[in-house]
Design a protein around this motif. Structure first.
Motif, mmCIF file in Angstrom:
data_model
loop_
_atom_site.group_PDB
_atom_site.id
_atom_site.type_symbol
_atom_site.label_atom_id
_atom_site.label_comp_id
_atom_site.label_asym_id
_atom_site.label_seq_id
_atom_site.Cartn_x
_atom_site.Cartn_y
_atom_site.Cartn_z
ATOM 1 N N GLY A 137 35.254 42.306 46.639
ATOM 2 C CA GLY A 137 34.655 41.525 45.566
ATOM 3 C C GLY A 137 35.720 41.101 44.580
ATOM 4 N N ARG A 138 35.657 39.848 44.112
ATOM 5 C CA ARG A 138 36.703 39.384 43.182
ATOM 6 C C ARG A 138 36.484 39.898 41.770
ATOM 7 N NH1 ARG A 138 35.042 34.919 40.136
ATOM 8 N NH2 ARG A 138 33.066 34.022 40.805
ATOM 9 N N ARG A 155 35.525 47.570 47.952
ATOM 10 C CA ARG A 155 36.633 47.410 46.998
ATOM 11 C C ARG A 155 36.319 46.247 46.064
ATOM 12 N NH1 ARG A 155 42.428 47.627 49.668
ATOM 13 N NH2 ARG A 155 42.886 48.220 47.511
ATOM 14 N N PHE A 156 36.758 46.386 44.828
ATOM 15 C CA PHE A 156 36.432 45.407 43.805
ATOM 16 C C PHE A 156 37.702 44.880 43.138
ATOM 17 C CE2 PHE A 156 32.920 48.342 44.308
ATOM 18 C CZ PHE A 156 31.862 47.472 44.494
ATOM 19 N N LEU A 157 37.532 43.811 42.370
ATOM 20 C CA LEU A 157 38.629 43.195 41.607
ATOM 21 C C LEU A 157 39.792 42.802 42.510
ATOM 22 C CD1 LEU A 157 38.525 45.549 38.479
ATOM 23 C CD2 LEU A 157 37.841 43.140 38.563
ATOM 24 N N ARG A 158 39.448 42.200 43.661
ATOM 25 C CA ARG A 158 40.470 41.709 44.596
ATOM 26 C C ARG A 158 40.091 40.293 45.021
ATOM 27 N NH1 ARG A 158 41.031 46.721 43.649
ATOM 28 N NH2 ARG A 158 42.606 48.032 44.663
ATOM 29 N N SER A 159 41.062 39.394 45.030
ATOM 30 C CA SER A 159 40.850 38.027 45.513
ATOM 31 C C SER A 159 41.821 37.725 46.639
ATOM 32 C CB SER A 159 41.062 37.003 44.392
ATOM 33 O OG SER A 159 40.005 37.028 43.472
ATOM 34 N N PRO A 160 41.371 37.080 47.721
ATOM 35 C CA PRO A 160 42.268 36.725 48.816
ATOM 36 C C PRO A 160 43.276 35.660 48.383
ATOM 37 C CG PRO A 160 39.954 36.592 49.471
ATOM 38 C CD PRO A 160 39.979 36.709 47.995
ATOM 39 N N LEU A 161 44.513 35.826 48.810
ATOM 40 C CA LEU A 161 45.570 34.833 48.566
ATOM 41 C C LEU A 161 45.978 34.114 49.842
ATOM 42 C CD1 LEU A 161 47.972 36.784 46.172
ATOM 43 C CD2 LEU A 161 46.319 35.020 45.552
#
Length: 464
Positions: free
Chosen positions: A192-193, A268-274
């Motif tokens: 989740g971003r 998992r949270f606070l992650r955005s794909p690059l």
């Protein structure tokens, strides 16, 4: 001359059926169209197969279909088989309920690699949608990543780790049961971003993860720690009970010790794909993500802002579940930016801002992909209220009375579309699928190819 005003509804999913029900109660005659020979849309092709209670909503739709002023016409493509103008010639109003069948893109490098897919495609595949029955998904990787924090993301994660014995008694498409039974995926990471307080899961879906037969749910306590803004929001009257309960459930998962089950679902949270990383064959080999922090967006909400701290997650499968978009219907006003039919509260609006007389939108193609199946009932009520107001003000369409005659419409469709499927044809398909499932204690074995469906609907035997 027709004795009652006749309405065409395009799209036989939940929004289409709820709209049909309200219109029938208001005294209209209703013809419900669908692209496929089968009705129920999202309920048949979107709801997870291991959620039969949710699928039971079709009983209400079947009651609607028994109304003497209701007809179903399946296998009709608007824009190809019939045109918008032809419907407007024959109906006092047309309601578009076509949903949002395509996905949003991540917009990052590597998104086209082999092993990177839309969750919509995966869901349609395991649910037996004819457009995706021939798809193949490589499930040989030990780790998959699902990008998104809604119920569909959890459905996809759960389907990847369900025990084959849990899938066997469901209406999962046969090809998917076989492939999932042979899958080598042992861990599914759900990203989740934003943080746990902003996750869009419903409480039952999130709780269900903790009951998986062969998968532990893994949550890092550090990931559930709320930032000051989220903590203040959760403690305020602005937060609803669903989000508060989600945080509680996630804390409970964070406190669990793994039991040594063969599979894992990691939230998992606070992650955005690059970037989706690849190997020498251009297949997915990993996902590069950035850690986010939450900041006020100036409009009372919180936005995810990249911190610059990155990491790589090795994986062989990436499924994006970050929202859906509608598909333009030929000649029907469409908002390309939002991916919806251009409308004002349900009234279709032309490009110049003027209302399109006698045309309406309902469901996800009207408001966007939000809410649960039942949300479409309230949405349908709102659109029908507008239609009734326009009827009372004399603002519905003015079809040719001869063309609007029910028998004339049916004759026109049968001449135009030899493969037309009526409600009786669908009931024949339904009985056939149920009979195939009965020996195996399954609710049905779905026909997944349109020619098979048409053969059964029209009295021929379907090849197996």
């Amino acid at each position: 001359m027709p004795s009652a005003q006749r309405i065409a509804i395009v799209g036989a999913g939940p929004a289409g059926f709820y709209t049909s029900d309200f219109l029938l109660r208001a005294g209209f005659e209703v013809d419900l169209y669908d692209l496929l020979p089968t009705p129920f849309g999202l309920v048949r092709f979107g709801v997870a197969p291991d959620h039969p209670k949710i699928k039971s909503v079709t009983r209400a739709y079947e009651r609607t279909a028994r109304h003497p002023s209701f007809r179903f016409f399946g296998g009709v493509e608007l824009g190809a088989d019939v045109r918008r103008a032809e419907l407007l010639e024959r109906y006092h109003a047309v309601v578009y309920a076509t949903g949002t069948p395509t996905d949003n893109r991540l917009g990052i490098p590597g998104e086209e690699r082999v092993g990177s897919h839309a969750a919509t495609e995966f869901v349609a595949w395991y649910n037996g949608h004819p457009d995706h029955a021939e798809r193949e998904f490589d499930l040989s990787a030990e780790r998959a990543v699902v990008v998104g924090n809604g119920n569909v993301a959890l459905d996809v994660a759960r389907m990847l780790v369900l025990d084959p014995d849990e899938l066997a008694p469901t209406d999962t498409a046969d090809h998917a049961i076989e492939a999932l039974a042979q899958a080598r995926v042992r861990e599914v990471v759900v990203l989740g971003r934003r943080g746990p307080a902003q996750a869009a899961f419903t409480n039952p879906e999130l709780l269900e993860l903790g009951e998986l037969r062969r998968a532990d749910v893994i949550v890092d306590p550090a990931d559930v720690e709320l930032d000051e803004h989220s903590a203040a929001w959760i403690a305020s009257d602005a937060a609803d009970a669903i989000h508060r309960r989600n945080v509680e459930i996630l804390w409970e998962y964070a406190g669990r010790r793994p039991t040594g089950k063969s599979h894992r679902v990691v939230l998992r949270f606070l992650r955005s794909p690059l970037e989706i990383l690849g190997d020498a064959d251009d297949a997915v080999a990993g996902l590069r993500v950035v850690r986010n922090a939450l900041e006020p967006d100036g409009r009372g909400g919180l936005r995810a802002v990249a911190t610059g701290e990155t990491e790589e997650i090795p994986c062989g499968l990436v499924l994006r579940s970050i929202g859906y978009r509608g598909v333009p219907i030929p000649e029907v006003p469409f908002d390309e930016r939002r991916g919806l039919i251009r409308n004002d509260g349900g009234r279709v609006v032309e490009a110049d801002g003027s209302p399109a007389r006698g045309e309406y939108a309902v469901g996800w193609i009207k408001r966007g992909p939000s809410g649960v199946i039942g949300t479409n009932k309230k949405d349908a009520h709102e659109t029908v209220d507008l239609l009734l107001a326009d009827r009372d003000a004399g603002r519905l369409g003015e079809p040719d009375p001869e063309l609007a005659d029910g028998e004339a419409v049916a004759a026109w469709l049968e001449e135009r579309i030899p493969h037309l499927v009526t409600w009786e044809g669908w009931k024949t398909i339904d009985a056939h699928e149920r009979a195939l499932g009965e020996p195996h204690s399954r609710p049905r074995v779905k026909l997944v190819r349109v020619p098979e469906m048409l053969d059964v609907a029209h009295g021929a035997s379907a090849p197996r």
